[in-house]
Scaffold this motif. Sequence first.
Motif, PDB file in Angstrom:
ATOM      1  N   MET A 121       0.837  -1.205   0.000  1.00 44.24           N
ATOM      2  CA  MET A 121       0.000   0.000   0.000  1.00 44.24           C
ATOM      3  C   MET A 121       0.869   1.250   0.000  1.00 44.24           C
ATOM      4  O   MET A 121       0.644   2.188  -0.757  1.00 44.24           O
ATOM      5  CB  MET A 121      -0.888   0.013   1.240  1.00 44.24           C
ATOM      6  CG  MET A 121      -2.078  -0.914   1.152  1.00 44.24           C
ATOM      7  SD  MET A 121      -2.939  -0.923   2.726  1.00 44.24           S
ATOM      8  CE  MET A 121      -4.188  -2.150   2.394  1.00 44.24           C
ATOM      9  N   VAL A 124       2.507   2.119  -3.380  1.00 45.27           N
ATOM     10  CA  VAL A 124       1.753   2.709  -4.503  1.00 45.27           C
ATOM     11  C   VAL A 124       1.367   4.164  -4.253  1.00 45.27           C
ATOM     12  O   VAL A 124       0.893   4.832  -5.149  1.00 45.27           O
ATOM     13  CB  VAL A 124       0.476   1.910  -4.864  1.00 45.27           C
ATOM     14  CG1 VAL A 124       0.839   0.529  -5.338  1.00 45.27           C
ATOM     15  CG2 VAL A 124      -0.495   1.862  -3.705  1.00 45.27           C
ATOM     16  N   ILE A 125       1.566   4.640  -3.012  1.00 40.98           N
ATOM     17  CA  ILE A 125       1.255   6.048  -2.763  1.00 40.98           C
ATOM     18  C   ILE A 125       2.395   6.901  -3.318  1.00 40.98           C
ATOM     19  O   ILE A 125       3.542   6.665  -2.988  1.00 40.98           O
ATOM     20  CB  ILE A 125       1.117   6.323  -1.254  1.00 40.98           C
ATOM     21  CG1 ILE A 125       0.003   5.455  -0.665  1.00 40.98           C
ATOM     22  CG2 ILE A 125       0.830   7.802  -1.004  1.00 40.98           C
ATOM     23  CD1 ILE A 125      -0.140   5.600   0.838  1.00 40.98           C
TER      24      ILE A 125
ATOM     25  N   PHE B  20      -8.532  -3.915  -2.376  1.00 39.76           N
ATOM     26  CA  PHE B  20      -8.074  -3.735  -1.013  1.00 39.76           C
ATOM     27  C   PHE B  20      -6.879  -2.780  -0.944  1.00 39.76           C
ATOM     28  O   PHE B  20      -6.802  -1.905  -0.089  1.00 39.76           O
ATOM     29  CB  PHE B  20      -7.707  -5.100  -0.422  1.00 39.76           C
ATOM     30  CG  PHE B  20      -7.440  -5.067   1.037  1.00 39.76           C
ATOM     31  CD1 PHE B  20      -8.465  -4.796   1.934  1.00 39.76           C
ATOM     32  CD2 PHE B  20      -6.166  -5.305   1.527  1.00 39.76           C
ATOM     33  CE1 PHE B  20      -8.219  -4.767   3.291  1.00 39.76           C
ATOM     34  CE2 PHE B  20      -5.914  -5.269   2.879  1.00 39.76           C
ATOM     35  CZ  PHE B  20      -6.944  -4.998   3.765  1.00 39.76           C
ATOM     36  N   THR B  21      -5.939  -2.945  -1.872  1.00 40.78           N
ATOM     37  CA  THR B  21      -4.743  -2.095  -1.854  1.00 40.78           C
ATOM     38  C   THR B  21      -5.108  -0.643  -2.154  1.00 40.78           C
ATOM     39  O   THR B  21      -4.605   0.282  -1.513  1.00 40.78           O
ATOM     40  CB  THR B  21      -3.696  -2.592  -2.859  1.00 40.78           C
ATOM     41  OG1 THR B  21      -3.499  -3.973  -2.640  1.00 40.78           O
ATOM     42  CG2 THR B  21      -2.381  -1.858  -2.697  1.00 40.78           C
ATOM     43  N   ALA B  25      -4.303   2.170   0.540  1.00 40.96           N
ATOM     44  CA  ALA B  25      -3.372   3.245   0.217  1.00 40.96           C
ATOM     45  C   ALA B  25      -4.083   4.595   0.299  1.00 40.96           C
ATOM     46  O   ALA B  25      -3.544   5.584   0.823  1.00 40.96           O
ATOM     47  CB  ALA B  25      -2.790   3.030  -1.179  1.00 40.96           C
ATOM     48  N   SER B 314      -3.292   8.686  -9.310  1.00 39.86           N
ATOM     49  CA  SER B 314      -2.001   8.013  -9.408  1.00 39.86           C
ATOM     50  C   SER B 314      -2.074   6.585  -8.862  1.00 39.86           C
ATOM     51  O   SER B 314      -1.623   5.638  -9.509  1.00 39.86           O
ATOM     52  CB  SER B 314      -0.963   8.839  -8.649  1.00 39.86           C
ATOM     53  OG  SER B 314       0.220   8.127  -8.551  1.00 39.86           O
ATOM     54  N   ILE B 315      -2.674   6.431  -7.673  1.00 40.96           N
ATOM     55  CA  ILE B 315      -2.766   5.096  -7.079  1.00 40.96           C
ATOM     56  C   ILE B 315      -3.566   4.162  -7.985  1.00 40.96           C
ATOM     57  O   ILE B 315      -3.155   3.032  -8.260  1.00 40.96           O
ATOM     58  CB  ILE B 315      -3.440   5.170  -5.683  1.00 40.96           C
ATOM     59  CG1 ILE B 315      -2.536   5.901  -4.694  1.00 40.96           C
ATOM     60  CG2 ILE B 315      -3.765   3.782  -5.159  1.00 40.96           C
ATOM     61  CD1 ILE B 315      -3.192   6.154  -3.346  1.00 40.96           C
ATOM     62  N   VAL B 318      -1.556   3.138 -11.108  1.00 42.09           N
ATOM     63  CA  VAL B 318      -0.517   2.144 -10.797  1.00 42.09           C
ATOM     64  C   VAL B 318      -1.148   0.774 -10.605  1.00 42.09           C
ATOM     65  O   VAL B 318      -0.718  -0.233 -11.189  1.00 42.09           O
ATOM     66  CB  VAL B 318       0.249   2.531  -9.509  1.00 42.09           C
ATOM     67  CG1 VAL B 318       1.159   1.397  -9.064  1.00 42.09           C
ATOM     68  CG2 VAL B 318       1.059   3.784  -9.730  1.00 42.09           C
ATOM     69  N   MET B 319      -2.201   0.735  -9.777  1.00 34.47           N
ATOM     70  CA  MET B 319      -2.811  -0.548  -9.460  1.00 34.47           C
ATOM     71  C   MET B 319      -3.503  -1.162 -10.668  1.00 34.47           C
ATOM     72  O   MET B 319      -3.470  -2.374 -10.870  1.00 34.47           O
ATOM     73  CB  MET B 319      -3.819  -0.378  -8.309  1.00 34.47           C
ATOM     74  CG  MET B 319      -3.179  -0.138  -6.960  1.00 34.47           C
ATOM     75  SD  MET B 319      -1.951  -1.378  -6.504  1.00 34.47           S
ATOM     76  CE  MET B 319      -2.970  -2.836  -6.394  1.00 34.47           C
TER      77      MET B 319
END
Lengths: 288, 343, 361
Positions: A121, A124-125, B20-21, B25, B314-315, B318-319
């Motif tokens: 987590m 990715v921030i 979940f991530t 985040a 951004s998150i 990426v994910m």
Amino acid sequence: MRFLVQSWKVSAKFKFGVIIIGVLVVLAVIAPLIYTPFTQGQIPARPGVFAPWIAPSPQHPLGTEGAGRDVLGDFLGGLQATLLIGFLAGSAALAVGVVFGFVAGYKGGAIDTVLTTFTNMLLVIPSYPILVGLTLVVPQKTLFTLAFILALFSWPFAARTIRAQVIGMKNQAYVELAKVSGQSDLKIIFTELMPNLIPYLLMSFAFSTVGAMVGEVGISFIGLGPTDSITLGMMINLASGWGAYTRGLWAILLVPPAVLILIFIAITMINRGMEEYLNPRLQNVTGQ
Amino acid sequence: MLKRHPIFAYYLRKLITYVFTIWGAFTITFFLFRLLPSNPVDAWVKTLERQYAVQQSSSVANTAAYYKEQFGLNGTLGEQYVRYMYQVFVKGNLGPSFVNYPDPVQTLIMKRLPWTIGLLGTSVILSWVAGIVIGLLAGWFRETRFSGAITNIAISLSQIPAYLIALLLVLVVGYGLKWLPTRGAWDAQYSIGFTLPFILSVLQHAILPATAIVIVSVAGWILTTRSLIITLLGEDYLLYAEAKGLKPWNIMRRYALRNIMLPQATGLALTLGAVMNGQLLIELLFVYPGLGDLLNLAINVYDFNTVLGVILISIVSVMTASLLIDLALPLIDPRIRTQIQST
Amino acid sequence: MNSTKANTPARPQQKVAPDSERRLLQIKDTRVWYTTVAGEAKVVDGVNVTINRNEVFGLAGESGCGKSTLVEGVLRLIKSPGYIKSGQALFTYPKDGNAGETTVNLFELGLGEIRPLRWQHIAYVPQGAMNSLNPVMRISDQITDAILEHGNSTKADATKNMLHRLEMVGLPPSVARMYPHELSGGMKQRVTIAAAVTLRPELLIADEPTTALDVNVQRVILQELLDIRKELNLTIVYVSHDMAVHAELADRLGIMYAGAMMEVGTTSQIFKDPLHPYTQGLIRSIPDISKERVRVEGIPGLAPSPLAWPTGCRFHPRCQFAKDVCRRVEPLLTETKPGRQVACHIYTDAWNEKSPGGTVQ
């Protein structure tokens, strides 16, 4: 130690990097001691102790800048601060990374899942806006607090690398043997795993150091550097503020980024040299 | 059903991790910013007080309360969080921006996203192609002086932040030689539109920032490609291809290049997903009207909605990139499919 | 295909050479060395051997004796830090269809000149079929790419050829569409055999193709190889450390030890009447299943290092008959009767001479 000696022998890159960093560290530690008399007892000089914009002269080899400080003094102080921030943040990141990596990798199971998910987590921030946010509000923005903030975002990467190595290593026969013979986990970690992981720990350290320094330059670059010292990144910011280009102050404009680039290249070379020693296939010429 | 179809279990696991991530985040980010000892309204009120020398009067408090409600800053932290998550993920509204009140954040992001994608996306793809070609040659002819020199240069460049290179480019090419513009995305004398002068102006303005990004990221692609190729050169099937009497060019194309395409395409997707993370400062340096510039504007006035909105973009990108790879890999690579099915 | 007579140019010949018309590949005094930090590793160090047309020549010896390196040298697949130190590999083949035959020294050809010879004239079945197929290409593409590279057959012809060869090794056409990881080890090995014979090469070099397989699969594949050989009139050089396989497959055998050829003869000669003490040891080490309690006799001692072969006869430290002359003088590969060669002092006049140090010829 043997690993470092071997890397030195095998890799020209490692040698190059170590020499550069060695010279810069010596410069940052010793030169200010010698140079202090020129800056009225302090490196960098207190603002306003000299007149601003004095041209280079025997008293001020690179002249003075807009705040009336000796430019060479700024450089030496900036070098010291930048290296110190990198070292502190890199060490802190390594420490946290080691704990996370070892616990997650060695224990496995649910603990590993929780720690790894948390690490992912954080990874990715985007760290830059958060760094900026934190530095905007932190009450006492000293070199140490900045290093601490930078370490907050350097450790997840170290943790992930170390975890992968621990997992790879714990299934090896000699670790199994130690487990079967009833040694405690801590003893296994310190006597069996740690010594074999030292190269990877060093690489993680170098990597975190570079990461922290890049972050520091980024922060200082936009004027949010530490308030108790000058860093190389801040010099870049100050230079543009003073219109250093129109004044033709190439020393202030070009030397800080150039020295930073040199530091990054040197650390990368050290890392690469260690990697090449561990994996000879990466070397330029195989099978000499 | 999941036991009988491991591939479903695999997809389900990846999907859960994805959701979940992102949630985790984003939650961490939300609280990090709320815990800062300031917020846009308080900072603004302070400015007001200073400007008009007003005391903490009830009228100011009323105004502050009004705006706190507007920005979702009223109530306890828990209430704020629940309200914000509901608003973002259920209603798809990122809230009003502070830097450009009352425009909603999504409008601001949409206005700036094309610039960021255009500049960073193009640079990343360019470096990817160039890096693979150079890395392939450097790996293939690894015992030559050319390969050694390329590798050393690439190693040197690979860890330098692009904005330092950009800074040197601005100083030397922009200020010193005055060849190229160093500020903005286009020349103000042209209006935005699909006209030739405007497009040329955009390209001209993109050269320096793009070069800075390409110089650094091409080095990374060269190194990964080269080491993939060198590993590949030790494979039996390359020797076998040579024994078959295939032309070296064909071996390079059909065996070497083809076999590194999968990891490198994966890498490209991940890099594109993470493209905004590293290069925000580039936009700042070149005053480029993208997301990085917006973020900087927003963060200095504690514009939480805008900052969180940009970070969310951004998150999620990426994910999403990594989710797409995880979903596509079993379809592309038969080996991975078998691996999943056998576990 | 090979009906035209050979016009081999006159070459310095061994004392009693086999019929020059039957000669396909003549390896002369070949050395393949590797540069290492500890010095030159003389992995192949002075090999002489002749391969005749239409025979299965078995190359035998313990692992590390240089047999694989020798064939890799002939195939010109030696990679740095290895190199061909010296020697000749004279290969006779029909250069332009049936117009006539040419003899070339494979070691002297440039890489661009050797490339057209590969697959068309010299094909190779690699040691590890497991890893020799490209994991991301379909089987069909990996066979047809070689067919299309040599000569000018159409894509359709190449596919037909490929399917026909797969059938010859007992693989269904569906295999063509598969990826290597979907095949078993035996199937992969069959694919490499099928691929090797697509262009009907004069010479097929098979390097331990069945070593990694279980015994049953091994038997089936060897039988298929023999059938193919009969059908296509192939010459095969078969490398294996397994004497039992050689007994089944080979017409003639060459026994290598420490980078040199120790003994050459027909398979029955070697098994019934091994001359070299090393060969005798090898034969003894084959488990005899007719006896109730199997007791395998090995050869005492360790294989020497290619960095420093023993002086004189390289086998002398492990040889029970070794005499003073063996320690000093290297025995040459000498003909004892037509087609039968051995490199051992026992079969020379020197053996019974009283005075040590006499020249051995």
